[in-house]
Design an enzyme around this catalytic site. Structure first.
Site, PDB file in Angstrom:
ATOM      1  N   SER A  23       1.101  -1.293  -0.272  1.00  0.00           N
ATOM      2  CA  SER A  23      -0.266   0.157   0.008  1.00  0.00           C
ATOM      3  C   SER A  23       1.317   1.531  -0.224  1.00  0.00           C
ATOM      4  O   SER A  23      -0.196   1.813   0.281  1.00  0.00           O
ATOM      5  CB  SER A  23      -0.959  -0.183   1.819  1.00  0.00           C
ATOM      6  N   THR A 155     -40.318  24.924  -9.724  1.00  0.00           N
ATOM      7  CA  THR A 155     -40.709  23.711  -8.783  1.00  0.00           C
ATOM      8  C   THR A 155     -41.607  23.034 -10.067  1.00  0.00           C
ATOM      9  O   THR A 155     -42.321  23.602 -11.484  1.00  0.00           O
ATOM     10  CB  THR A 155     -41.906  23.592  -8.504  1.00  0.00           C
ATOM     11  N   HIS A 156     -41.223  21.332 -10.612  1.00  0.00           N
ATOM     12  CA  HIS A 156     -40.958  21.237 -11.489  1.00  0.00           C
ATOM     13  C   HIS A 156     -40.297  22.070 -12.632  1.00  0.00           C
ATOM     14  O   HIS A 156     -40.597  21.149 -14.211  1.00  0.00           O
ATOM     15  CB  HIS A 156     -42.558  21.110 -12.122  1.00  0.00           C
ATOM     16  N   LYS A 283     -19.466  28.653 -29.090  1.00  0.00           N
ATOM     17  CA  LYS A 283     -19.961  27.611 -27.152  1.00  0.00           C
ATOM     18  C   LYS A 283     -18.509  27.590 -26.472  1.00  0.00           C
ATOM     19  O   LYS A 283     -17.476  28.723 -26.331  1.00  0.00           O
ATOM     20  CB  LYS A 283     -18.775  26.113 -27.867  1.00  0.00           C
ATOM     21  N   ASN A 285     -18.459  26.238 -22.876  1.00  0.00           N
ATOM     22  CA  ASN A 285     -18.665  24.898 -21.833  1.00  0.00           C
ATOM     23  C   ASN A 285     -18.428  25.024 -20.826  1.00  0.00           C
ATOM     24  O   ASN A 285     -17.950  25.291 -20.322  1.00  0.00           O
ATOM     25  CB  ASN A 285     -17.983  23.852 -22.300  1.00  0.00           C
ATOM     26  N   GLU A 290     -19.787  20.694 -15.163  1.00  0.00           N
ATOM     27  CA  GLU A 290     -19.732  19.015 -15.259  1.00  0.00           C
ATOM     28  C   GLU A 290     -18.976  18.333 -14.419  1.00  0.00           C
ATOM     29  O   GLU A 290     -19.346  17.350 -14.234  1.00  0.00           O
ATOM     30  CB  GLU A 290     -19.343  19.575 -16.738  1.00  0.00           C
ATOM     31  N   TYR A 317      -8.613  -7.358  13.093  1.00  0.00           N
ATOM     32  CA  TYR A 317      -8.023  -6.729  11.540  1.00  0.00           C
ATOM     33  C   TYR A 317      -7.960  -7.777  10.938  1.00  0.00           C
ATOM     34  O   TYR A 317      -7.710  -8.981  10.532  1.00  0.00           O
ATOM     35  CB  TYR A 317      -7.020  -6.945  12.077  1.00  0.00           C
ATOM     36  N   GLN A 322      -7.292  -2.500   4.411  1.00  0.00           N
ATOM     37  CA  GLN A 322      -6.356  -1.505   3.715  1.00  0.00           C
ATOM     38  C   GLN A 322      -7.012  -0.973   2.706  1.00  0.00           C
ATOM     39  O   GLN A 322      -6.578  -0.021   2.143  1.00  0.00           O
ATOM     40  CB  GLN A 322      -4.249  -2.886   3.301  1.00  0.00           C
ATOM     41  N   LYS A 325      -8.494   3.090   1.984  1.00  0.00           N
ATOM     42  CA  LYS A 325      -7.178   4.076   2.141  1.00  0.00           C
ATOM     43  C   LYS A 325      -7.510   5.128   0.684  1.00  0.00           C
ATOM     44  O   LYS A 325      -7.226   6.231   0.303  1.00  0.00           O
ATOM     45  CB  LYS A 325      -5.741   4.107   2.416  1.00  0.00           C
TER      46      LYS A 325
HETATM   47  N1  ARG Z   1      -0.866  -1.293   5.212  1.00  0.00           N
HETATM   48  C1  ARG Z   1      -1.658  -2.043   6.181  1.00  0.00           C
HETATM   49  C2  ARG Z   1      -3.359  -1.187   6.017  1.00  0.00           C
HETATM   50  O1  ARG Z   1      -3.453  -0.298   5.984  1.00  0.00           O
HETATM   51  C3  ARG Z   1      -1.555  -2.469   7.555  1.00  0.00           C
HETATM   52  C4  ARG Z   1      -1.645  -3.063   8.506  1.00  0.00           C
HETATM   53  C5  ARG Z   1      -1.236  -4.409   7.960  1.00  0.00           C
HETATM   54  N2  ARG Z   1      -1.570  -5.255   9.339  1.00  0.00           N
HETATM   55  C6  ARG Z   1      -1.460  -6.469   8.853  1.00  0.00           C
HETATM   56  N3  ARG Z   1      -2.187  -7.316  10.535  1.00  0.00           N
HETATM   57  N4  ARG Z   1      -0.837  -7.203   8.314  1.00  0.00           N
HETATM   58  O2  ARG Z   1      -3.942  -2.348   6.498  1.00  0.00           O
END
Ligand code: ARG
Length: 357
Positions: A23, A155-156, A283, A285, A290, A317, A322, A325
């Protein structure tokens, strides 16, 4: 480079697995929070005597040097080290030796990433609230200039009663005030400190979570360690508050698109905030409106994606988490950019004061 968790493994990770698992490409955005959190953790470990004061000092100095290197663009992130946590820690251990490895005492990446995300959330929500206030000010400025400018109220999408342009814009001002209150709630929801939960069930070491919470300015600590490492409600609350905010901007976008058409002719966007066509030079735009309307779908998508990721997850967990994010970061960027460009577009647009609107 050896992995933090490499102890029981006798073989390197497959390169594809490294790439798939990593990540670091996006979570490097958390570097400041990661380092600040680690410094607070090290202070606590030293104060409680879990590590020596000497190690504590070496860790703090090493982390500050890493922070400076990252900010100077001198830090090379390594995909094989998966994420921001392991990248920072590997470098620290390389720089200061065994003391670096002791930083992770009584901590897991599970509670570490949760801490980083809470801190990052508080920072970014504050920044968005500031931009929202500026956007509200722009609405007020334009409304004030046009408190006598008449236009049809619909309205409408049929002409209903005469209103002023200010009346119309102030409806959006009120929506923004509700957005602001929701964001305040999101900030408060994130103001709870998860570090100390460890991987799932805390630690037998005599840590002091309240000290960490105090140093990092959190109002409270999590009551349940399993909840602390698997909770992503605060991200969902953010995505839902920003979905509503974007929905408001999107409704205004639709109106600006209509109003700037020849058929309505109520406003003209400033040349700096519109685009043209090479083939049809007549034109002008309303691309910004948009795009804001279009990007709204993207933020809704991030909300749906995370809700779906979480719906079948057993405690505590799981690596699925992950996936919280990229959508979160993208929503932050989208909302911030949209509010900023929209504000300037409103302030520069021309409102036609013709009898009929
Ligand atoms: N990069 C991981 C995440 O964003 C961190 C936590 C990883 N934990 C593990 N037990 N592999 O979730």
């Amino acid at each position: 480079m050896a992995k933090l968790w490499g102890g029981r493994f006798s073989k390197d990770t497959n390169k594809l697995v490294d790439a798939f698992n990593a990540s670091i490409e996006y979570d490097q955005r958390l570097y400041k929070e990661d380092i600040r959190g680690s410094i607070a953790h090290a202070h606590m470990l030293a104060k409680t005597g879990i590590i020596s004061a000497k190690d504590g000092k070496a860790i703090e100095a090493g982390l500050k040097k890493i922070l400076a290197d990252i900010e100077a663009g001198k830090f090379k992130f390594d995909v094989a080290l998966e994420d921001i946590h392991m990248n920072v820690e590997a470098r620290l251990t390389e720089a200061i030796g065994d003391a670096g490895a002791r930083l992770h005492t009584a901590r897991s990446r599970n509670d570490q990433v949760a801490l980083d995300m809470h801190m990052y959330m508080k920072k970014e929500v504050t920044a968005i609230m500031e931009l929202l206030v500026k956007f509200e000010e722009a609405l007020l400025t334009v409304a004030k200039k046009h408190d006598k400018t008449l236009m049809p109220g619909y309205t409408h999408l049929q002409r209903a009663q005469p209103i002023t342009f200010a009346h119309h814009l102030l409806a959006y001002f009120n929506m923004c005030q509700r957005d602001f209150r929701r964001l305040q709630g999101v900030w408060q929801g994130a103001d709870i400190m998860p570090l100390g939960a460890g991987a799932i069930a805390g630690t037998t070491l005599p840590i002091d979570r309240f000290q960490v919470a105090k140093e990092l300015k959190f109002a409270e600590v999590y009551g349940n360690s399993m909840d602390a490492v698997s909770d992503r409600d605060y991200v969902l609350e953010f995505l839902s508050a920003t979905s509503l905010l974007m929905m408001h901007l999107s409704r205004l976008s639709e109106e600006l698109c209509l109003w700037s058409s020849t058929e309505f002719g109520f406003i003209e966007l400033d040349d700096g905030f519109a685009t043209g066509s090479s083939m049809m030079p007549q034109k002008k735009n309303p691309d910004i409106s948009e795009l804001v309307r279009g990007k709204t779908g993207r933020v809704y998508g991030h909300l749906m994606a995370l809700l779906t990721t979480l719906k079948g997850l057993p405690l505590a967990y799981n690596k699925d988490l992950q996936e919280d994010k990229e959508g979160f970061f993208d929503a932050i960027d989208t909302v911030k950019f949209s509010l900023t460009v929209y504000r300037d577009m409103l302030l520069t647009m021309k409102v036609n004061k013709g009898e009929d609107g």
